[in-house]
Enzyme design. Sequence first.
Site, PDB file in Angstrom:
ATOM      1  N   ARG A  29      61.281  26.694  92.421  1.00 31.62           N
ATOM      2  CA  ARG A  29      60.339  25.970  91.555  1.00 31.62           C
ATOM      3  C   ARG A  29      60.100  26.750  90.265  1.00 31.62           C
ATOM      4  NH1 ARG A  29      58.737  21.601  94.332  1.00 31.62           N
ATOM      5  NH2 ARG A  29      58.811  21.810  96.604  1.00 31.62           N
ATOM      6  N   ASP A  30      60.067  26.005  89.155  1.00 36.22           N
ATOM      7  CA  ASP A  30      59.791  26.607  87.855  1.00 36.22           C
ATOM      8  C   ASP A  30      58.353  27.138  87.852  1.00 36.22           C
ATOM      9  OD1 ASP A  30      61.195  26.148  84.785  1.00 36.22           O
ATOM     10  OD2 ASP A  30      59.102  26.792  84.906  1.00 36.22           O
ATOM     11  N   HIS A 100      71.227  27.374  84.149  1.00 36.72           N
ATOM     12  CA  HIS A 100      70.357  26.717  85.129  1.00 36.72           C
ATOM     13  C   HIS A 100      70.186  25.264  84.765  1.00 36.72           C
ATOM     14  CE1 HIS A 100      67.958  28.626  81.953  1.00 36.72           C
ATOM     15  NE2 HIS A 100      67.144  27.589  82.049  1.00 36.72           N
TER      16      HIS A 100
HETATM   17  P1  AMP Z   1      65.092  27.589  79.728  1.00 36.48           P
HETATM   18  O1  AMP Z   1      64.038  27.516  78.676  1.00 36.48           O
HETATM   19  O2  AMP Z   1      65.946  26.355  79.827  1.00 36.48           O
HETATM   20  O3  AMP Z   1      65.923  28.856  79.626  1.00 36.48           O
HETATM   21  O4  AMP Z   1      64.317  27.632  81.114  1.00 36.48           O
HETATM   22  C1  AMP Z   1      63.829  28.790  81.672  1.00 36.48           C
HETATM   23  C2  AMP Z   1      62.777  28.373  82.661  1.00 36.48           C
HETATM   24  O5  AMP Z   1      62.532  29.453  83.525  1.00 36.48           O
HETATM   25  C3  AMP Z   1      61.448  27.973  82.041  1.00 36.48           C
HETATM   26  O6  AMP Z   1      61.155  26.616  82.357  1.00 36.48           O
HETATM   27  C4  AMP Z   1      60.456  28.950  82.663  1.00 36.48           C
HETATM   28  O7  AMP Z   1      59.212  28.360  82.946  1.00 36.48           O
HETATM   29  C5  AMP Z   1      61.192  29.367  83.928  1.00 36.48           C
HETATM   30  N1  AMP Z   1      60.807  30.662  84.471  1.00 36.48           N
HETATM   31  C6  AMP Z   1      60.597  31.821  83.797  1.00 36.48           C
HETATM   32  N2  AMP Z   1      60.298  32.817  84.646  1.00 36.48           N
HETATM   33  C7  AMP Z   1      60.323  32.276  85.907  1.00 36.48           C
HETATM   34  C8  AMP Z   1      60.093  32.790  87.222  1.00 36.48           C
HETATM   35  N3  AMP Z   1      59.777  34.093  87.428  1.00 36.48           N
HETATM   36  N4  AMP Z   1      60.197  31.944  88.262  1.00 36.48           N
HETATM   37  C9  AMP Z   1      60.496  30.654  88.062  1.00 36.48           C
HETATM   38  N5  AMP Z   1      60.729  30.105  86.851  1.00 36.48           N
HETATM   39  C10 AMP Z   1      60.650  30.906  85.786  1.00 36.48           C
END
Ligand code: AMP
Length: 114
Positions: A29-30, A100
Amino acid sequence: MSDTLFAKIIRRDIPADIVYEDDEVLAFRDINPQAPVHVLFVPKRPIATLNDVGEADAALLGKLVLAAARWAKQQGFAERGYRCVLNCNRDGGQTVFHLHLHLLAGRAMQWPPG
Ligand code: AMP
């Protein structure tokens, strides 16, 4: 590729709310959800961005998308619908440089995205 946050999650060096795992894909989960359901599907093999995907990664990319679609069906929201997003580099809004797929569900999505 540098040691990213998602590589640390894959190694269990830092915690995450993991919802799915197989030999090649991990989903969790994000931490900052943008919808009632917001899960990140990541290949365990480190690939920085969609620009770095080659012919040899085609099957892995297929598995990533299939894993997300199957999980959506299992969770019961597939018929209602959902969105899958792959952000690439600065203009795409990518902040973590380990490929991702965002799976977003549980509300009606807007188009065009912001
Ligand atoms: P992006 O902006 O497409 O690179 O997405 C990166 C995503 O990773 C964002 O939606 C963040 O909220 C998420 N994220 C960052 N750190 C974590 C974490 N420790 N656990 C889960 N999701 C994370």
